[in-house]
Design a protein around this motif. Sequence first.
Motif, PDB file in Angstrom:
ATOM      1  N   LEU A 122       0.835  -1.208   0.000  1.00  0.00           N
ATOM      2  CA  LEU A 122       0.000   0.000   0.000  1.00  0.00           C
ATOM      3  C   LEU A 122       0.867   1.255   0.000  1.00  0.00           C
ATOM      4  O   LEU A 122       0.607   2.193  -0.762  1.00  0.00           O
ATOM      5  CB  LEU A 122      -0.935  -0.005   1.206  1.00  0.00           C
ATOM      6  CG  LEU A 122      -2.138  -0.929   1.089  1.00  0.00           C
ATOM      7  CD1 LEU A 122      -2.819  -1.117   2.441  1.00  0.00           C
ATOM      8  CD2 LEU A 122      -3.135  -0.389   0.069  1.00  0.00           C
ATOM      9  N   CYS A 123       1.887   1.269   0.826  1.00  0.00           N
ATOM     10  CA  CYS A 123       2.807   2.421   0.847  1.00  0.00           C
ATOM     11  C   CYS A 123       3.496   2.571  -0.504  1.00  0.00           C
ATOM     12  O   CYS A 123       3.641   3.692  -1.024  1.00  0.00           O
ATOM     13  CB  CYS A 123       3.853   2.254   1.950  1.00  0.00           C
ATOM     14  SG  CYS A 123       3.176   2.402   3.615  1.00  0.00           S
ATOM     15  N   GLY A 124       3.923   1.467  -1.085  1.00  0.00           N
ATOM     16  CA  GLY A 124       4.602   1.510  -2.380  1.00  0.00           C
ATOM     17  C   GLY A 124       3.693   1.996  -3.494  1.00  0.00           C
ATOM     18  O   GLY A 124       4.102   2.823  -4.323  1.00  0.00           O
ATOM     19  N   VAL A 125       2.466   1.536  -3.519  1.00  0.00           N
ATOM     20  CA  VAL A 125       1.518   1.966  -4.554  1.00  0.00           C
ATOM     21  C   VAL A 125       1.229   3.453  -4.393  1.00  0.00           C
ATOM     22  O   VAL A 125       1.236   4.205  -5.373  1.00  0.00           O
ATOM     23  CB  VAL A 125       0.221   1.131  -4.500  1.00  0.00           C
ATOM     24  CG1 VAL A 125      -0.851   1.736  -5.400  1.00  0.00           C
ATOM     25  CG2 VAL A 125       0.493  -0.314  -4.905  1.00  0.00           C
ATOM     26  N   LEU A 126       0.986   3.890  -3.174  1.00  0.00           N
ATOM     27  CA  LEU A 126       0.698   5.314  -2.959  1.00  0.00           C
ATOM     28  C   LEU A 126       1.887   6.184  -3.349  1.00  0.00           C
ATOM     29  O   LEU A 126       1.713   7.273  -3.912  1.00  0.00           O
ATOM     30  CB  LEU A 126       0.293   5.569  -1.502  1.00  0.00           C
ATOM     31  CG  LEU A 126      -1.053   4.973  -1.100  1.00  0.00           C
ATOM     32  CD1 LEU A 126      -1.301   5.153   0.386  1.00  0.00           C
ATOM     33  CD2 LEU A 126      -2.200   5.578  -1.911  1.00  0.00           C
ATOM     34  N   ARG A 127       3.091   5.700  -3.104  1.00  0.00           N
ATOM     35  CA  ARG A 127       4.297   6.439  -3.504  1.00  0.00           C
ATOM     36  C   ARG A 127       4.374   6.515  -5.040  1.00  0.00           C
ATOM     37  O   ARG A 127       4.709   7.551  -5.599  1.00  0.00           O
ATOM     38  CB  ARG A 127       5.541   5.764  -2.936  1.00  0.00           C
ATOM     39  CG  ARG A 127       6.813   6.542  -3.085  1.00  0.00           C
ATOM     40  CD  ARG A 127       8.022   5.932  -2.355  1.00  0.00           C
ATOM     41  NE  ARG A 127       8.063   4.489  -2.297  1.00  0.00           N
ATOM     42  CZ  ARG A 127       7.801   3.754  -1.205  1.00  0.00           C
ATOM     43  NH1 ARG A 127       7.483   4.345  -0.074  1.00  0.00           N
ATOM     44  NH2 ARG A 127       7.868   2.445  -1.237  1.00  0.00           N
ATOM     45  N   GLU A 128       4.039   5.429  -5.710  1.00  0.00           N
ATOM     46  CA  GLU A 128       4.108   5.407  -7.183  1.00  0.00           C
ATOM     47  C   GLU A 128       3.065   6.312  -7.824  1.00  0.00           C
ATOM     48  O   GLU A 128       3.330   6.941  -8.834  1.00  0.00           O
ATOM     49  CB  GLU A 128       3.930   3.980  -7.705  1.00  0.00           C
ATOM     50  CG  GLU A 128       5.035   3.023  -7.317  1.00  0.00           C
ATOM     51  CD  GLU A 128       6.367   3.314  -7.994  1.00  0.00           C
ATOM     52  OE1 GLU A 128       6.393   4.043  -9.007  1.00  0.00           O
ATOM     53  OE2 GLU A 128       7.386   2.805  -7.504  1.00  0.00           O
ATOM     54  N   ILE A 129       1.864   6.345  -7.261  1.00  0.00           N
ATOM     55  CA  ILE A 129       0.807   7.150  -7.879  1.00  0.00           C
ATOM     56  C   ILE A 129       0.743   8.544  -7.297  1.00  0.00           C
ATOM     57  O   ILE A 129      -0.006   9.374  -7.796  1.00  0.00           O
ATOM     58  CB  ILE A 129      -0.579   6.473  -7.762  1.00  0.00           C
ATOM     59  CG1 ILE A 129      -1.005   6.315  -6.298  1.00  0.00           C
ATOM     60  CG2 ILE A 129      -0.590   5.166  -8.499  1.00  0.00           C
ATOM     61  CD1 ILE A 129      -2.388   5.730  -6.137  1.00  0.00           C
ATOM     62  N   GLY A 130       1.525   8.823  -6.278  1.00  0.00           N
ATOM     63  CA  GLY A 130       1.477  10.082  -5.572  1.00  0.00           C
ATOM     64  C   GLY A 130       1.361  11.322  -6.419  1.00  0.00           C
ATOM     65  O   GLY A 130       0.393  12.078  -6.290  1.00  0.00           O
ATOM     66  N   PRO A 131       2.294  11.575  -7.294  1.00  0.00           N
ATOM     67  CA  PRO A 131       2.239  12.828  -8.056  1.00  0.00           C
ATOM     68  C   PRO A 131       0.972  12.959  -8.908  1.00  0.00           C
ATOM     69  O   PRO A 131       0.424  14.043  -9.038  1.00  0.00           O
ATOM     70  CB  PRO A 131       3.483  12.755  -8.945  1.00  0.00           C
ATOM     71  CG  PRO A 131       4.396  11.810  -8.249  1.00  0.00           C
ATOM     72  CD  PRO A 131       3.508  10.830  -7.552  1.00  0.00           C
ATOM     73  N   GLU A 132       0.494  11.847  -9.439  1.00  0.00           N
ATOM     74  CA  GLU A 132      -0.686  11.927 -10.302  1.00  0.00           C
ATOM     75  C   GLU A 132      -1.974  12.062  -9.505  1.00  0.00           C
ATOM     76  O   GLU A 132      -2.979  12.519 -10.010  1.00  0.00           O
ATOM     77  CB  GLU A 132      -0.741  10.706 -11.217  1.00  0.00           C
ATOM     78  CG  GLU A 132       0.439  10.694 -12.163  1.00  0.00           C
ATOM     79  CD  GLU A 132       0.398   9.558 -13.143  1.00  0.00           C
ATOM     80  OE1 GLU A 132      -0.676   9.318 -13.701  1.00  0.00           O
ATOM     81  OE2 GLU A 132       1.440   8.924 -13.340  1.00  0.00           O
ATOM     82  N   ALA A 133      -1.950  11.620  -8.243  1.00  0.00           N
ATOM     83  CA  ALA A 133      -3.151  11.699  -7.409  1.00  0.00           C
ATOM     84  C   ALA A 133      -3.081  12.863  -6.429  1.00  0.00           C
ATOM     85  O   ALA A 133      -3.933  12.997  -5.570  1.00  0.00           O
ATOM     86  CB  ALA A 133      -3.332  10.388  -6.653  1.00  0.00           C
ATOM     87  N   GLY A 134      -2.059  13.703  -6.571  1.00  0.00           N
ATOM     88  CA  GLY A 134      -1.930  14.840  -5.689  1.00  0.00           C
ATOM     89  C   GLY A 134      -1.369  14.506  -4.324  1.00  0.00           C
ATOM     90  O   GLY A 134      -1.518  15.258  -3.379  1.00  0.00           O
ATOM     91  N   ILE A 135      -0.723  13.330  -4.186  1.00  0.00           N
ATOM     92  CA  ILE A 135      -0.108  12.928  -2.928  1.00  0.00           C
ATOM     93  C   ILE A 135       1.353  13.346  -2.964  1.00  0.00           C
ATOM     94  O   ILE A 135       2.057  13.048  -3.917  1.00  0.00           O
ATOM     95  CB  ILE A 135      -0.194  11.398  -2.725  1.00  0.00           C
ATOM     96  CG1 ILE A 135      -1.658  10.962  -2.724  1.00  0.00           C
ATOM     97  CG2 ILE A 135       0.502  10.980  -1.445  1.00  0.00           C
ATOM     98  CD1 ILE A 135      -1.823   9.459  -2.787  1.00  0.00           C
ATOM     99  N   SER A 136       1.793  14.045  -1.951  1.00  0.00           N
ATOM    100  CA  SER A 136       3.211  14.434  -1.929  1.00  0.00           C
ATOM    101  C   SER A 136       3.962  13.681  -0.861  1.00  0.00           C
ATOM    102  O   SER A 136       3.436  13.036  -0.051  1.00  0.00           O
ATOM    103  CB  SER A 136       3.354  15.920  -1.716  1.00  0.00           C
ATOM    104  OG  SER A 136       2.701  16.322  -0.536  1.00  0.00           O
TER     105      SER A 136
END
Length: 154
Positions: free
Chosen positions: A140-154
Motif C-alpha cells: 500500500l505504501c509503495g503503490v501510494l508512492r508510485e501514484i502520488g504525483p498523479e493523485a496529488g499525494i506528496s
Amino acid sequence: MGVLVIGVGNELRRDDGVGIAIARRISAEQLPGVIVRECTGEGAGLINAWTGHDAVIVCDAIKSGSAPGTVHRLDASKREIPSGLFHYSTHEFGLAEAVELSRAMDELPGRFLIFGVEGKDFSGGKGLSKAVEQGMETVLCGVLREIGPEAGIS
C-alpha cells in the motif's frame, strides 16, 4: 488519463486475496486520477482491463519461494515477467502471460508495475495470513508512492 490499479486474486483462497484487499484499500482512498479494478487473474480479462491506459499498477499474490509476506516490485515496462512467479493460479493464461502477450503486440502500457506479495496459504477460505497482511501494508505504501504525483499525494 491517470493511473489504473488492478487488484488480482481470489479472496476465497486466503492469501490469494491480497491483491483484491489492496485494491479495496486504494479504492477507499478515492484518489483523484486513480481508477481501481478487481480481476480474477484470467489473462484475457487483464488485457481488457489495462488496454487504453498509459500507467498501470497490478497487485497480486506471488509464489517464488521467498519468505511469506516478502514484497516484490517488478517493472514490467523494462523487463520480462517470469511466468513461474504466478504458478499458484488456476489460470493457464495468467498475469505473466498477459503481460508478455501485450508486450509482443506492442500494446503494453508505457508504465507498468507489478507488486507481488509472497503468499503462504492458498487453501480455501477467507482471510490473509499475518505475514501477508504485513506485506500488504508495505505494498500500500509503495503503490501510494508510485501514484502520488498523479493523485496529488506528496
